[in-house]
Design a protein around this motif. Structure first.
Motif, PDB file in Angstrom:
ATOM      1  N   PRO A   1      38.181 -10.401   1.748  1.00  0.00           N
ATOM      2  CA  PRO A   1      37.057  -9.534   2.150  1.00  0.00           C
ATOM      3  C   PRO A   1      36.493  -8.747   0.966  1.00  0.00           C
ATOM      4  CG  PRO A   1      39.121  -8.471   2.666  1.00  0.00           C
ATOM      5  CD  PRO A   1      39.489  -9.812   2.093  1.00  0.00           C
ATOM      6  N   HIS A   2      35.599  -7.820   1.299  1.00  0.00           N
ATOM      7  CA  HIS A   2      35.043  -6.952   0.262  1.00  0.00           C
ATOM      8  C   HIS A   2      36.148  -6.089  -0.324  1.00  0.00           C
ATOM      9  CE1 HIS A   2      30.625  -7.510   0.738  1.00  0.00           C
ATOM     10  NE2 HIS A   2      30.963  -7.884   1.960  1.00  0.00           N
ATOM     11  N   THR A   3      36.157  -5.984  -1.623  1.00  0.00           N
ATOM     12  CA  THR A   3      37.112  -5.097  -2.303  1.00  0.00           C
ATOM     13  C   THR A   3      36.438  -3.827  -2.802  1.00  0.00           C
ATOM     14  OG1 THR A   3      36.699  -6.254  -4.387  1.00  0.00           O
ATOM     15  CG2 THR A   3      38.537  -7.045  -3.038  1.00  0.00           C
ATOM     16  N   CYS A   4      35.129  -3.735  -2.611  1.00  0.00           N
ATOM     17  CA  CYS A   4      34.416  -2.534  -3.069  1.00  0.00           C
ATOM     18  C   CYS A   4      34.647  -1.405  -2.078  1.00  0.00           C
ATOM     19  CB  CYS A   4      32.920  -2.816  -3.199  1.00  0.00           C
ATOM     20  SG  CYS A   4      32.170  -3.418  -1.664  1.00  0.00           S
ATOM     21  N   THR A   5      34.605  -0.219  -2.604  1.00  0.00           N
ATOM     22  CA  THR A   5      34.699   0.965  -1.750  1.00  0.00           C
ATOM     23  C   THR A   5      33.294   1.438  -1.444  1.00  0.00           C
ATOM     24  OG1 THR A   5      34.839   2.404  -3.691  1.00  0.00           O
ATOM     25  CG2 THR A   5      36.926   1.645  -2.708  1.00  0.00           C
ATOM     26  N   SER A   6      33.077   1.809  -0.201  1.00  0.00           N
ATOM     27  CA  SER A   6      31.728   2.195   0.201  1.00  0.00           C
ATOM     28  C   SER A   6      31.804   3.349   1.180  1.00  0.00           C
ATOM     29  CB  SER A   6      31.006   1.012   0.863  1.00  0.00           C
ATOM     30  OG  SER A   6      29.741   1.406   1.351  1.00  0.00           O
ATOM     31  N   THR A   7      30.994   4.325   0.921  1.00  0.00           N
ATOM     32  CA  THR A   7      30.869   5.429   1.875  1.00  0.00           C
ATOM     33  C   THR A   7      29.871   5.029   2.950  1.00  0.00           C
ATOM     34  OG1 THR A   7      29.138   6.428   0.524  1.00  0.00           O
ATOM     35  CG2 THR A   7      31.388   7.150   0.131  1.00  0.00           C
ATOM     36  N   ARG A   8      29.960   5.679   4.077  1.00  0.00           N
ATOM     37  CA  ARG A   8      29.087   5.344   5.202  1.00  0.00           C
ATOM     38  C   ARG A   8      27.618   5.573   4.820  1.00  0.00           C
ATOM     39  NH1 ARG A   8      28.589   1.933   9.166  1.00  0.00           N
ATOM     40  NH2 ARG A   8      27.514   2.728  10.994  1.00  0.00           N
ATOM     41  N   MET A   9      26.788   4.545   4.967  1.00  0.00           N
ATOM     42  CA  MET A   9      25.359   4.649   4.665  1.00  0.00           C
ATOM     43  C   MET A   9      24.645   5.149   5.913  1.00  0.00           C
ATOM     44  SD  MET A   9      24.694   1.244   2.359  1.00  0.00           S
ATOM     45  CE  MET A   9      25.515   0.152   3.502  1.00  0.00           C
ATOM     46  N   THR A  10      24.670   6.452   6.104  1.00  0.00           N
ATOM     47  CA  THR A  10      24.159   7.025   7.352  1.00  0.00           C
ATOM     48  C   THR A  10      22.648   6.929   7.461  1.00  0.00           C
ATOM     49  OG1 THR A  10      24.075   9.203   6.306  1.00  0.00           O
ATOM     50  CG2 THR A  10      26.072   8.636   7.522  1.00  0.00           C
ATOM     51  N   GLU A  11      21.959   6.817   6.348  1.00  0.00           N
ATOM     52  CA  GLU A  11      20.508   6.850   6.395  1.00  0.00           C
ATOM     53  C   GLU A  11      19.909   5.509   6.786  1.00  0.00           C
ATOM     54  OE1 GLU A  11      18.372   9.372   6.232  1.00  0.00           O
ATOM     55  OE2 GLU A  11      20.148  10.628   6.210  1.00  0.00           O
ATOM     56  N   ASP A  12      20.405   4.431   6.174  1.00  0.00           N
ATOM     57  CA  ASP A  12      19.744   3.153   6.412  1.00  0.00           C
ATOM     58  C   ASP A  12      20.643   2.031   5.916  1.00  0.00           C
ATOM     59  OD1 ASP A  12      17.839   1.402   7.253  1.00  0.00           O
ATOM     60  OD2 ASP A  12      16.190   2.376   6.205  1.00  0.00           O
ATOM     61  N   HIS A  13      20.213   0.795   6.200  1.00  0.00           N
ATOM     62  CA  HIS A  13      20.922  -0.384   5.730  1.00  0.00           C
ATOM     63  C   HIS A  13      19.874  -1.425   5.354  1.00  0.00           C
ATOM     64  CE1 HIS A  13      23.544  -3.888   5.585  1.00  0.00           C
ATOM     65  NE2 HIS A  13      24.573  -3.061   5.592  1.00  0.00           N
ATOM     66  N   ARG A  14      20.123  -2.105   4.220  1.00  0.00           N
ATOM     67  CA  ARG A  14      19.130  -3.066   3.734  1.00  0.00           C
ATOM     68  C   ARG A  14      18.853  -4.170   4.737  1.00  0.00           C
ATOM     69  NH1 ARG A  14      22.352  -2.141  -0.848  1.00  0.00           N
ATOM     70  NH2 ARG A  14      21.271  -1.139  -2.580  1.00  0.00           N
ATOM     71  N   LYS A  15      19.854  -4.629   5.448  1.00  0.00           N
ATOM     72  CA  LYS A  15      19.666  -5.735   6.389  1.00  0.00           C
ATOM     73  C   LYS A  15      19.044  -5.274   7.715  1.00  0.00           C
ATOM     74  CE  LYS A  15      21.291  -8.944   3.793  1.00  0.00           C
ATOM     75  NZ  LYS A  15      21.289  -8.138   2.570  1.00  0.00           N
ATOM     76  N   LEU A  16      18.980  -3.981   7.930  1.00  0.00           N
ATOM     77  CA  LEU A  16      18.356  -3.461   9.145  1.00  0.00           C
ATOM     78  C   LEU A  16      16.876  -3.241   8.858  1.00  0.00           C
ATOM     79  CD1 LEU A  16      19.123  -2.682  12.035  1.00  0.00           C
ATOM     80  CD2 LEU A  16      19.485  -0.348  11.249  1.00  0.00           C
TER      81      LEU A  16
ATOM     82  N   ALA B   1      21.995   4.704  17.974  1.00  0.00           N
ATOM     83  CA  ALA B   1      23.090   4.553  18.930  1.00  0.00           C
ATOM     84  C   ALA B   1      23.679   3.141  18.882  1.00  0.00           C
ATOM     85  CB  ALA B   1      22.582   4.858  20.340  1.00  0.00           C
ATOM     86  N   ARG B   2      22.832   2.135  18.599  1.00  0.00           N
ATOM     87  CA  ARG B   2      23.296   0.750  18.601  1.00  0.00           C
ATOM     88  C   ARG B   2      23.947   0.354  17.281  1.00  0.00           C
ATOM     89  NH1 ARG B   2      19.225  -3.954  20.501  1.00  0.00           N
ATOM     90  NH2 ARG B   2      19.055  -2.428  22.200  1.00  0.00           N
ATOM     91  N   PHE B   3      23.392   0.807  16.149  1.00  0.00           N
ATOM     92  CA  PHE B   3      23.866   0.347  14.841  1.00  0.00           C
ATOM     93  C   PHE B   3      24.520   1.435  14.004  1.00  0.00           C
ATOM     94  CE2 PHE B   3      20.251  -2.440  15.905  1.00  0.00           C
ATOM     95  CZ  PHE B   3      20.903  -3.672  15.894  1.00  0.00           C
ATOM     96  N   GLN B   4      24.461   2.674  14.464  1.00  0.00           N
ATOM     97  CA  GLN B   4      25.013   3.820  13.722  1.00  0.00           C
ATOM     98  C   GLN B   4      24.315   4.045  12.381  1.00  0.00           C
ATOM     99  OE1 GLN B   4      27.508   1.508  15.246  1.00  0.00           O
ATOM    100  NE2 GLN B   4      26.960   2.890  16.923  1.00  0.00           N
ATOM    101  N   TYR B   5      23.037   3.692  12.344  1.00  0.00           N
ATOM    102  CA  TYR B   5      22.219   3.965  11.169  1.00  0.00           C
ATOM    103  C   TYR B   5      20.927   4.630  11.623  1.00  0.00           C
ATOM    104  CZ  TYR B   5      25.250   1.000   8.324  1.00  0.00           C
ATOM    105  OH  TYR B   5      26.327   0.471   7.673  1.00  0.00           O
ATOM    106  N   GLN B   6      20.496   5.618  10.851  1.00  0.00           N
ATOM    107  CA  GLN B   6      19.241   6.293  11.155  1.00  0.00           C
ATOM    108  C   GLN B   6      18.160   5.742  10.226  1.00  0.00           C
ATOM    109  OE1 GLN B   6      19.362  10.548  11.064  1.00  0.00           O
ATOM    110  NE2 GLN B   6      17.219  10.784  11.633  1.00  0.00           N
ATOM    111  N   VAL B   7      17.298   4.904  10.780  1.00  0.00           N
ATOM    112  CA  VAL B   7      16.246   4.287   9.983  1.00  0.00           C
ATOM    113  C   VAL B   7      15.083   5.258   9.811  1.00  0.00           C
ATOM    114  CG1 VAL B   7      16.893   1.982  10.742  1.00  0.00           C
ATOM    115  CG2 VAL B   7      15.148   3.247  12.003  1.00  0.00           C
ATOM    116  N   SER B   8      14.238   4.981   8.854  1.00  0.00           N
ATOM    117  CA  SER B   8      13.092   5.849   8.600  1.00  0.00           C
ATOM    118  C   SER B   8      12.051   5.692   9.707  1.00  0.00           C
ATOM    119  CB  SER B   8      12.455   5.497   7.253  1.00  0.00           C
ATOM    120  OG  SER B   8      11.892   4.188   7.296  1.00  0.00           O
ATOM    121  N   TYR B   9      11.222   6.696   9.829  1.00  0.00           N
ATOM    122  CA  TYR B   9      10.157   6.666  10.848  1.00  0.00           C
ATOM    123  C   TYR B   9       9.214   5.505  10.573  1.00  0.00           C
ATOM    124  CZ  TYR B   9       6.481   8.354  13.987  1.00  0.00           C
ATOM    125  OH  TYR B   9       5.549   8.457  15.004  1.00  0.00           O
ATOM    126  N   ARG B  10       8.874   5.290   9.322  1.00  0.00           N
ATOM    127  CA  ARG B  10       7.948   4.218   8.967  1.00  0.00           C
ATOM    128  C   ARG B  10       8.507   2.847   9.348  1.00  0.00           C
ATOM    129  NH1 ARG B  10       3.736   2.514   6.035  1.00  0.00           N
ATOM    130  NH2 ARG B  10       3.935   0.585   4.848  1.00  0.00           N
TER     131      ARG B  10
END
Length: 309
Positions: free
Chosen positions: A51-66, A96-105
């Motif tokens: 699996p991924h070996t990188c450490t990552s903090t929760r990306m609460t704002e957005d996700h590239r694939k979203l 609520a579905r993805f646990q990411y807050q996307v931008s308004y735009r």
């Protein structure tokens, strides 16, 4: 998205696809390699390192694939059930579905994409207007439609023959026309903005029967709420719906409307709408109790000054 990691496409060819971690440069070896198999006509994962070996903090704002396309697919059922749903509500649903807050735009673009897939885009809707008119007149007998168009000039300001653009339209239905003589002798008219790519104005006239039920009797879409637009609306209202003279028009008594009534020559009396006055009253004086008292005074006035819907 669930584990707060992401990947990027390293190679994308007709027969080869390679994805690797966004943090491959920082030492994460996550990698997937897929090939298109000619015999089966299917893609097959030939190599996977994880699996991924990188450490990552929760990306609460957005996700590239979203992205907006992904969001569009997810919110499509919601938009179909409630086309007027607010973008802020969609953002909360996505979170609520993805646990990411996307931008308004991004959420707004996704909703526009969903609306276009469900109902077509704005330009296509205007192009289908002639078909809608023909269908209404054929399948709803007695439907009255007055459509006005303008010449179309291209980017070079040259007149494009055979092309017209929408200007304004009035319509009413036969049941509304036949029902109006059984209503009280007053009509309320008002306008409201249409929201979308083309911000035009919807004009509407409503009547009221003896049981205080509201009956819409005529509609119009115009570019501006001015004298010319109101004259277009009132002229057709007079021609197709209201034949008698003893009619009281309730409105906010805007300058364009009053000028249109005078110019049209119809002997209709124009009075203020109590609700419009009350709204202006609370805006200027910020006192709810005074507003209530004002409305009570207005309703105690003798007819036709006590009319309100």
């Amino acid at each position: 998205m669930n584990i707060s990691v992401d990947y990027k496409v390293a190679v994308s060819k007709p027969t080869l696809y390679i994805g690797e971690c966004w943090k491959s440069g920082e030492g994460c070896n996550w990698r997937v390699r897929a090939a298109f198999i000619q015999n089966s006509q299917m893609w097959e994962i030939r190599k996977f390192v994880g699996p991924h070996t990188c450490t990552s903090t929760r990306m609460t704002e957005d996700h590239r694939k979203l992205d907006s396309k992904t969001i569009c697919t997810c919110i499509m059922p919601i938009v179909k059930d409630m086309p007027t749903i607010k973008v802020s509500v969609l953002i909360a649903e996505i979170q609520a579905r993805f646990q990411y807050q996307v931008s308004y735009r991004k959420a707004w673009i996704a909703k526009q994409m969903a609306m276009e897939q469900l109902y077509g885009d704005f330009d296509a809707s205007y192009n289908e207007l002639q078909g809608w008119i023909a269908a209404m007149q054929e399948y709803v007998p007695g439907t009255v439609i007055e459509l006005q168009t303008r010449p179309y000039y291209g980017p070079d300001d040259q007149l494009q023959l055979g092309k017209r653009i929408f200007h304004r339209m009035f319509w009413t239905f036969d049941p509304c026309v036949r029902a109006f003589p059984h209503c009280k002798p007053f009509v309320q008219v008002d306008g409201t903005w249409l929201y979308g790519k083309y911000t035009q104005i919807l004009l509407i006239a409503v009547a009221q029967d003896g049981n205080r039920n509201v009956l819409p009797i005529a509609f119009a879409i115009v570019d501006k709420e001015n004298m010319e637009s109101w004259e277009f609306f009132l002229t057709n209202l007079r021609r197709y719906v209201i034949s008698n003279d003893n009619i009281c028009i309730i409105s906010d008594r805007g300058k364009g409307l009053i000028a249109a009534i005078r110019r049209s020559g119809v002997p209709w009396r124009s009075v203020y709408c109590i609700r419009h006055i009350a709204a202006n009253f609370i805006r200027d004086y910020k006192n709810v109790d005074w507003k209530r008292q004002f409305v009570k005074i207005g309703k105690r006035l003798p007819y036709p000054f006590n009319i309100s819907f």
